[in-house]
Motif scaffolding. Structure first.
Motif, PDB file in Angstrom:
ATOM      1  N   GLY A  98       1.908 -11.339  -0.376  1.00 54.18           N
ATOM      2  CA  GLY A  98       2.594 -10.577  -1.408  1.00 54.18           C
ATOM      3  C   GLY A  98       3.362  -9.409  -0.845  1.00 54.18           C
ATOM      4  N   ASP A  99       4.029  -8.684  -1.726  1.00 55.82           N
ATOM      5  CA  ASP A  99       4.770  -7.482  -1.358  1.00 55.82           C
ATOM      6  C   ASP A  99       3.867  -6.268  -1.564  1.00 55.82           C
ATOM      7  N   TYR A 100       4.092  -5.227  -0.736  1.00 60.39           N
ATOM      8  CA  TYR A 100       3.232  -4.046  -0.782  1.00 60.39           C
ATOM      9  C   TYR A 100       4.053  -2.764  -0.788  1.00 60.39           C
ATOM     10  N   ASN A 101       3.569  -1.799  -1.561  1.00 63.54           N
ATOM     11  CA  ASN A 101       4.059  -0.434  -1.491  1.00 63.54           C
ATOM     12  C   ASN A 101       3.207   0.298  -0.456  1.00 63.54           C
ATOM     13  N   VAL A 102       3.858   0.858   0.553  1.00 63.73           N
ATOM     14  CA  VAL A 102       3.141   1.419   1.692  1.00 63.73           C
ATOM     15  C   VAL A 102       3.334   2.934   1.751  1.00 63.73           C
ATOM     16  N   GLU A 103       2.229   3.647   1.961  1.00 70.31           N
ATOM     17  CA  GLU A 103       2.253   5.096   2.181  1.00 70.31           C
ATOM     18  C   GLU A 103       1.608   5.362   3.540  1.00 70.31           C
ATOM     19  N   VAL A 104       2.250   6.214   4.328  1.00 65.41           N
ATOM     20  CA  VAL A 104       1.743   6.521   5.667  1.00 65.41           C
ATOM     21  C   VAL A 104       1.670   8.032   5.829  1.00 65.41           C
ATOM     22  N   SER A 105       0.544   8.508   6.334  1.00 66.34           N
ATOM     23  CA  SER A 105       0.336   9.947   6.535  1.00 66.34           C
ATOM     24  C   SER A 105       0.110  10.244   8.008  1.00 66.34           C
ATOM     25  N   ASN A 106       0.555  11.432   8.426  1.00 65.73           N
ATOM     26  CA  ASN A 106       0.301  11.838   9.807  1.00 65.73           C
ATOM     27  C   ASN A 106      -1.171  12.174  10.053  1.00 65.73           C
ATOM     28  N   LYS A 107      -1.987  12.062   9.009  1.00 65.27           N
ATOM     29  CA  LYS A 107      -3.436  12.191   9.183  1.00 65.27           C
ATOM     30  C   LYS A 107      -4.032  10.888   9.725  1.00 65.27           C
ATOM     31  N   LEU A 108      -3.141   9.989  10.160  1.00 66.07           N
ATOM     32  CA  LEU A 108      -3.514   8.712  10.775  1.00 66.07           C
ATOM     33  C   LEU A 108      -4.196   7.762   9.792  1.00 66.07           C
ATOM     34  N   ILE A 109      -3.653   7.720   8.573  1.00 58.16           N
ATOM     35  CA  ILE A 109      -4.149   6.802   7.567  1.00 58.16           C
ATOM     36  C   ILE A 109      -2.962   6.245   6.788  1.00 58.16           C
ATOM     37  N   SER A 110      -3.075   4.998   6.371  1.00 53.88           N
ATOM     38  CA  SER A 110      -2.030   4.372   5.554  1.00 53.88           C
ATOM     39  C   SER A 110      -2.684   3.648   4.386  1.00 53.88           C
ATOM     40  N   ARG A 111      -1.911   3.494   3.309  1.00 50.63           N
ATOM     41  CA  ARG A 111      -2.392   2.744   2.148  1.00 50.63           C
ATOM     42  C   ARG A 111      -1.355   1.692   1.771  1.00 50.63           C
ATOM     43  N   PHE A 112      -1.818   0.453   1.642  1.00 56.23           N
ATOM     44  CA  PHE A 112      -0.988  -0.673   1.239  1.00 56.23           C
ATOM     45  C   PHE A 112      -1.439  -1.103  -0.155  1.00 56.23           C
ATOM     46  N   THR A 113      -0.562  -0.969  -1.128  1.00 56.31           N
ATOM     47  CA  THR A 113      -0.879  -1.312  -2.516  1.00 56.31           C
ATOM     48  C   THR A 113      -0.073  -2.535  -2.925  1.00 56.31           C
ATOM     49  N   HIS A 114      -0.766  -3.592  -3.340  1.00 58.76           N
ATOM     50  CA  HIS A 114      -0.099  -4.836  -3.722  1.00 58.76           C
ATOM     51  C   HIS A 114       0.799  -4.596  -4.928  1.00 58.76           C
ATOM     52  N   ALA A 115       1.980  -5.186  -4.904  1.00 57.96           N
ATOM     53  CA  ALA A 115       2.961  -4.952  -5.966  1.00 57.96           C
ATOM     54  C   ALA A 115       2.559  -5.581  -7.288  1.00 57.96           C
ATOM     55  N   ASP A 116       1.746  -6.650  -7.252  1.00 55.74           N
ATOM     56  CA  ASP A 116       1.455  -7.400  -8.472  1.00 55.74           C
ATOM     57  C   ASP A 116      -0.027  -7.493  -8.812  1.00 55.74           C
ATOM     58  N   ARG A 117      -0.889  -7.039  -7.924  1.00 53.58           N
ATOM     59  CA  ARG A 117      -2.323  -7.154  -8.172  1.00 53.58           C
ATOM     60  C   ARG A 117      -2.978  -5.799  -7.981  1.00 53.58           C
ATOM     61  N   ASN A 118      -4.136  -5.634  -8.576  1.00 54.22           N
ATOM     62  CA  ASN A 118      -4.883  -4.391  -8.420  1.00 54.22           C
ATOM     63  C   ASN A 118      -5.667  -4.470  -7.113  1.00 54.22           C
ATOM     64  N   LEU A 119      -4.941  -4.325  -6.011  1.00 59.89           N
ATOM     65  CA  LEU A 119      -5.465  -4.559  -4.660  1.00 59.89           C
ATOM     66  C   LEU A 119      -4.902  -3.516  -3.719  1.00 59.89           C
ATOM     67  N   GLN A 120      -5.779  -2.892  -2.944  1.00 58.94           N
ATOM     68  CA  GLN A 120      -5.366  -1.863  -1.983  1.00 58.94           C
ATOM     69  C   GLN A 120      -6.070  -2.082  -0.642  1.00 58.94           C
ATOM     70  N   TYR A 121      -5.345  -1.709   0.419  1.00 61.86           N
ATOM     71  CA  TYR A 121      -5.917  -1.651   1.765  1.00 61.86           C
ATOM     72  C   TYR A 121      -5.648  -0.273   2.343  1.00 61.86           C
ATOM     73  N   PHE A 122      -6.681   0.342   2.894  1.00 61.45           N
ATOM     74  CA  PHE A 122      -6.523   1.570   3.662  1.00 61.45           C
ATOM     75  C   PHE A 122      -6.690   1.193   5.130  1.00 61.45           C
TER      76      PHE A 122
END
Length: 219
Positions: free
Chosen positions: A189-213
């Motif tokens: 699927g497609d993901y909305n991605v957020e990246v922080s210089n605190k060395l962590i990222s979050r990938f949020t699925h565009a169509d499902r209630n699904l997240q990866y840190f």
């Protein structure tokens, strides 16, 4: 519960950690042994009790033996039945398994955000295989987000780069925003991605209630 509704989730979460701890309710969560990948999904159907599975990939193989199976959750095991076949699969003790945190990570304010499409994921993985590099470096070029397949330990490494039209850079990016491509254990699927210089990222699925840190690589 329909087994088909669980197969994709079990396959994906099993690639992150072979252990899976199910908790009563709709939330399913897993964390890698290295604690650098945390996945969280809201299921379509509710889990009626707490239990553990020692080897998720084995359970996936077992579930595939029964077509159009229905899952029933008993106190000590789950049972699958369909088309005249049935399977009894016993739970594992939760205390013996890798347990994810009870609460999700609080994501810091991101330094960069962008959309990672399924097509772009495949392209990056093909470039990684072709070049033999494992790092995705996240940087900016003329205010556009740029993703580069590279070897951060080799300054003369061959590179593959792509600029993203929809990326947003919120600050001056440090040079250490790197993700190991092997940690992109994402469902299709497609993901909305957020990246922080605190060395962590979050990938949020565009169509499902699904997240990866996913933790970034610390050079």
């Amino acid at each position: 519960m329909q087994a088909n509704n669980m197969l994709e989730v079990m396959q994906n979460f099993g690639s992150i950690n072979q252990n899976i701890v199910f908790k009563k309710g709709r939330t399913l969560r897993t964390v890698s042994e290295a604690r650098n990948i945390l996945a969280n999904i809201e299921l379509d159907e509710e889990i009626p009790l707490d239990f553990g599975i020692y080897d998720a990939q084995e359970l996936v193989r077992v579930m595939s033996l029964v077509d159009d199976a229905e899952i029933e959750f008993d106190q000590d095991y789950l049972s699958l039945s369909g088309n005249g076949s049935s399977i009894k699969y016993f739970y594992s003790e939760i205390d013996m398994l890798t347990q994810p945190p009870e609460t999700l990570i609080t994501m810091p304010k991101p330094d960069v955000t962008f959309t990672l499409t399924a097509d772009m994921q495949n392209k990056l993985k093909r470039a990684s295989a072709a070049l033999g590099h494992k790092q995705i470096s996240i940087s900016s070029d003329a205010d556009k987000v740029k993703l580069t397949i590279t070897d951060t330990k080799n300054q003369t490494a061959n590179l593959f780069s792509v600029k993203l039209d929809d990326g947003v850079v919120n600050s001056v990016l440090p040079p250490n925003l790197n993700i190991n491509i092997d940690n992109l254990k994402l469902m299709q699927g497609d993901y909305n991605v957020e990246v922080s210089n605190k060395l962590i990222s979050r990938f949020t699925h565009a169509d499902r209630n699904l997240q990866y840190f996913i933790a970034l690589e610390n050079k």
